[in-house]
Design a protein around this motif. Structure first.
Motif, short mmCIF file in Angstrom:
data_model
loop_
_atom_site.label_atom_id
_atom_site.label_comp_id
_atom_site.label_asym_id
_atom_site.label_seq_id
_atom_site.Cartn_x
_atom_site.Cartn_y
_atom_site.Cartn_z
N GLU C 39 79.97 84.61 -74.42
CA GLU C 39 79.46 83.19 -73.12
C GLU C 39 78.49 83.09 -72.95
O GLU C 39 77.31 83.99 -73.27
CB GLU C 39 80.42 83.06 -71.49
CG GLU C 39 79.95 81.79 -70.97
CD GLU C 39 80.69 82.34 -68.94
OE1 GLU C 39 81.53 83.38 -69.03
OE2 GLU C 39 80.45 81.76 -68.44
N TYR C 53 83.41 88.59 -72.01
CA TYR C 53 84.38 88.12 -71.07
C TYR C 53 84.96 89.42 -69.46
O TYR C 53 84.98 88.54 -68.89
CB TYR C 53 85.15 87.74 -71.35
CG TYR C 53 86.29 88.94 -72.25
CD1 TYR C 53 87.38 89.30 -71.10
CD2 TYR C 53 86.35 89.41 -73.08
CE1 TYR C 53 88.07 91.02 -71.17
CE2 TYR C 53 87.48 90.28 -73.40
CZ TYR C 53 87.98 91.31 -73.02
OH TYR C 53 88.99 91.64 -73.72
N ARG C 140 87.54 80.02 -67.46
CA ARG C 140 86.94 80.53 -66.63
C ARG C 140 89.02 81.15 -66.75
O ARG C 140 89.80 81.22 -67.31
CB ARG C 140 86.92 80.01 -64.98
CG ARG C 140 87.50 81.19 -64.09
CD ARG C 140 87.15 80.46 -62.55
NE ARG C 140 85.74 79.82 -62.44
CZ ARG C 140 85.52 78.50 -62.10
NH1 ARG C 140 86.10 78.45 -61.10
NH2 ARG C 140 84.27 77.91 -61.87
N SER C 148 85.36 85.12 -67.72
CA SER C 148 86.02 84.54 -68.77
C SER C 148 87.07 85.30 -70.08
O SER C 148 87.22 85.94 -69.77
CB SER C 148 85.20 83.50 -69.95
OG SER C 148 84.71 84.31 -70.85
#
Lengths: 332, 332, 332, 332
Positions: C39, C53, C140, C148
């Motif tokens: 991310e 994540y 999310r 995420s």
């Protein structure tokens, strides 16, 4: 429509079984049954019949105690009962010597014929009838499409044969297999240094990319086995097998890796009772297209074809060049 | 040997493609291409053609913008070019109305015929010729047996159709498919409360356990789609897909789990652009045996058949009983 | 017992982040975010902050546009807020020059200190406070322990740093890291041709086999990065990554294979925007034993240690000997 | 800083072993050793000591033949040798009755102490010294970080204990474990119908999300075991285990599925020699953050927490509510 202008003639349905001559049957049984997880369907003095957990037929592997490691027979099932006789007649018409093997010549199997593939001299046997015995209750699966429960490293069925002949006979042998037994060329490689000679050809009568592969043996030896492959369901099963086998004192070949040819995971190991090379094979694509165009690998792409990722197959001294197994003659 | 007494007649080679009517093409394209990883081979206003990364043909999925979600066509490839005409004649001989579809009716596809399956009314299309376009260089795979690189959740090809008809017509429809199109029954279940009526039958013309399954629809609706399945290479790919999809706001059906029927991993999800049910399917056994005996599941074993392990399929209110998709009529 | 005198002294808690100088930030962002699935938490002109994540903190990777590829900082989180100052004092007491970095020197991070590791000259930064921003709602995860959703090839967190120094300084550098920063030696190899010199040492402050490894650089270069490793959850994720990456035009290093050292799967690739070597790493054993005895690999076993199975690491010309990345000095 | 006054106080290092009373030792040995693949390190009349293939210590599982299935001891290793005595003094200071167990009370283990956890009454034992015997050469691994080769379903180590107490005592018990033994709360759920009462709390002293979990037992029973978990390396190993176990006549619980809590794969089965519930557990995230904020699951999210995907845990009649195992008292 004009039906009677068309007749496919006899057809091969599948790679059925291999009969391996082994010098130490006890070790080979440990390898194929205890380690790889195949079921011993029947055992007599000096011979054993095995199958994978997803095979309902009597056997896909015969282990025969012998003085020297060799392949006694590559057996294929035909599509219809009458195809055994139709192939017999067709072969005789081509002046090929054919032996007729009575029912039970391999236990559980019906009448069969035996001949040597012209040019490559590999002993092939064709049959249709074979028993479908249930496994002993103690190992029987609750799944009706499995003969027994998954065990050991999880061999579920035989997959394919990879054989070799000399560079001087491979073109004729490969063509003969296609023209007379109906194998379709799926992928192939011509010799980079001799572009009119087949280096390797992967052929099938099923949706598999290959049931049978034939390669040129640089030692100019005919009638050789490079490996027989058994099928595992998932790539991960090959990793698990590698982890287990690396910790054993058996000859470890090459792998795990993924072939570009066929897009399947491979691990090559050797039966400690015979040194026959065995491939644990998983995945790959299926060919359902009726008009598949054979894929030719260009010289520059051959390394990708051998190994897409993982432990590389060394074409110079590695998997292809080294030890291969001889075959029995027509009369054994 | 007496060749000219034998003729297989026309044969189906594979499940080729499905044409799905979708109410929100943009969402469906996001689902099938961005999420599942299928290649958009061609797109026009209101229609898109897609394929998996191991499909060399033009498409296995057509998405058509429409007012209502429905299946416009279940398309099968035949074994030989002449089989399109042979099937046409055979169907007309049976007093079945057949439409002839010109080349390009589905982009990239040659001449085809269209008819409704007697009793079940599913719109089937049969064709042989189809283009094999290379993918755009930016996504093309270095592997010649892949059209593009693996992307997204890794759909590599179409796998099978699972359709439904009413309990009152399923016996006749299932028999018709076997007797007229050559589908072989591989596994089946009779209704526990009505043992002479087929509850579900899994059939194939290939080595797959099923290219086509037909089940009884308790809502007494004909011409329904339960799901279309796309193939992933490994069980683990199904777990990865579940992990990803659980985090998205799309309808999650059932799974991951492993069917006893076919021994394959499943995950049922719904295309957010149409609510058509899609199965992500991996593994299972191959049938190469020419004499396969259809497996009948006994009532007590049906739960094992639906779910060997993992997220259970609830036969009462679950996957079978709920929403299914209608089909177009003969003339669309 | 005297609890009120309790003072554990400063401790390092984890490998926190690496700041990579890259010559093509756009390419590096494509690599780490689009391909590996990290991310982008924040992006400014010439700098971007990324995380995996399963990382709830602000970032584990900083990409900085620079003229030359180098490592700007290896950052470690300390166990308690006061440990930043305690380490500062301890380092100054040892006559090591220490820079104090104000809050926000790396975005989202609190006050930090920076120094060069004696003998090896790697720029280390120590900090405690770091923000824990939620991901944008669009990405999310519904899982509160994931920032995420899993994307791309599934990088979930940073794993470890593998650095190099010259053979002449490695013994002192490795000892300093253990004695002053609390790293515990878990596995190690002495030079076969010079048994009193460390060839490689794998050390950790956590249950991981290593958070930091240091090896002897045969080119006699200090302050080098061999690779930074990011963690994938399953071995199979490494296979999927290899399949995808082999089809891309980025430098492919070695793998997949399984290290004997640490028993983890590896795949070495290179960031196309900087050529920094990145390892995709999965599995391995955890060390919870409070009295772990460091494992010494004997010369004969080193090949097993490098590669238990899979694509072999060539110690002569392969992964160790080739290109490594320099580091920034104390003042950048 | 005053290093010479350094004293961290006693700390627990890891979940070390469980001593299970079993009514059929032969069946339990088959289950844990032949099926799950644990090594039998030592066996006496009525007792056996086992470990996973990645455990170098003497044992993580003790099986004791008894008239009734129960847990004889939950054993934890402390961080330093002196912590056994430090914990002893600390417990006595709190008026908790403590037994001192001599070296060898559990074979291979040094001096230990035993007490009942206040409020929940689970019998805990704390020790530091334990032998690290090498495995028999026939099963020894070539990997120095493995005691033996991976076998069977691949249990590599003990993972965690999941215990239960009554709703009336859980808040006090859970707080006591945190305040007196140093367990950190990682994730937790309060009772939806009684928000001031802990429903379940997952706690650890390591980087694992939990070494110990405690839940409220709706049957109001203290000192219960819900399950003991053993660790497999990959998710796929859990699928393979499910495939194998479904074909055996042992009680199959729930799974495979993935917990949202901890993000790990689970499979619950029951030891046929005792009916103790065993979880085969794989994956999950590691907590290296020194400032981890415990994650509270809101009532609406609890189903996601129990089962992110796969076979759902039925909170009403399923895994939590059903059969749990009692524990021995302080004096056995």
């Amino acid at each position: 429509m004009t039906r009677n202008t068309y007749d496919p003639g006899p057809q091969i349905a599948q790679a059925g079984a291999i009969n391996l001559g082994v010098t130490d049957l006890t070790k080979s049984l440990w390898f194929f049954s205890d380690l790889l997880g195949m079921e011993i369907v029947h055992q007599d003095v000096g011979v054993a019949y095995l199958r994978g957990y997803q095979e309902l037929i009597h056997h896909s592997l015969v282990l025969t105690q012998q003085d020297h490691a060799r392949v006694n027979a590559y057996s294929f099932r035909v599509a219809r009962k009458q195809d055994v006789e139709l192939f017999h007649d067709q072969l005789v018409d081509s002046d090929i010597e054919v032996l007729q093997l009575s029912s039970g010549h391999q236990r559980g199997r019906g009448e069969a014929i035996r001949f040597l593939v012209p040019w490559s001299e590999h002993p092939f046997e064709l049959y249709y009838d074979i028993d479908k015995p249930r496994a002993a209750e103690s190992i029987r699966s609750k799944l009706p499409s499995s003969s027994s429960s998954r065990r050991g490293l999880g061999v579920r069925r035989i997959d394919h044969f990879n054989v070799q002949t000399s560079p001087g006979t491979i073109n004729q042998a490969e063509a003969w297999l296609r023209e007379n037994l109906g194998f379709k060329r799926r992928e192939f490689i011509m010799m980079p240094d001799h572009p009119t000679t087949v280096m390797a050809s992967w052929m099938s009568v099923t949706s598999q990319m290959h049931d049978l592969a034939i390669g040129a043996n640089r030692l100019e030896e005919n009638a050789r086995l490079h490996h027989v492959a058994f099928n595992l369901e998932n790539y991960h099963d090959v990793l698990t097998a590698a982890d287990r086998i690396r910790d054993l004192d058996i000859e470890y070949g090459v792998g795990p890796g993924k072939h570009g040819v066929g897009q399947a995971m491979y691990l090559y190991i050797h039966d400690p009772g015979s040194d026959h090379r065995v491939e644990l094979y998983s995945g790959g694509y299926q060919i359902f297209d009726p008009d598949w165009d054979p894929i030719e690998w260009q010289p520059a792409d051959i390394p990708n074809g051998m190994t897409w990722y993982g432990d590389p197959i060394d074409l110079s001294v590695g998997s292809r060049g080294r030890y291969t197994t001889p075959s029995a003659g027509l009369h054994g």
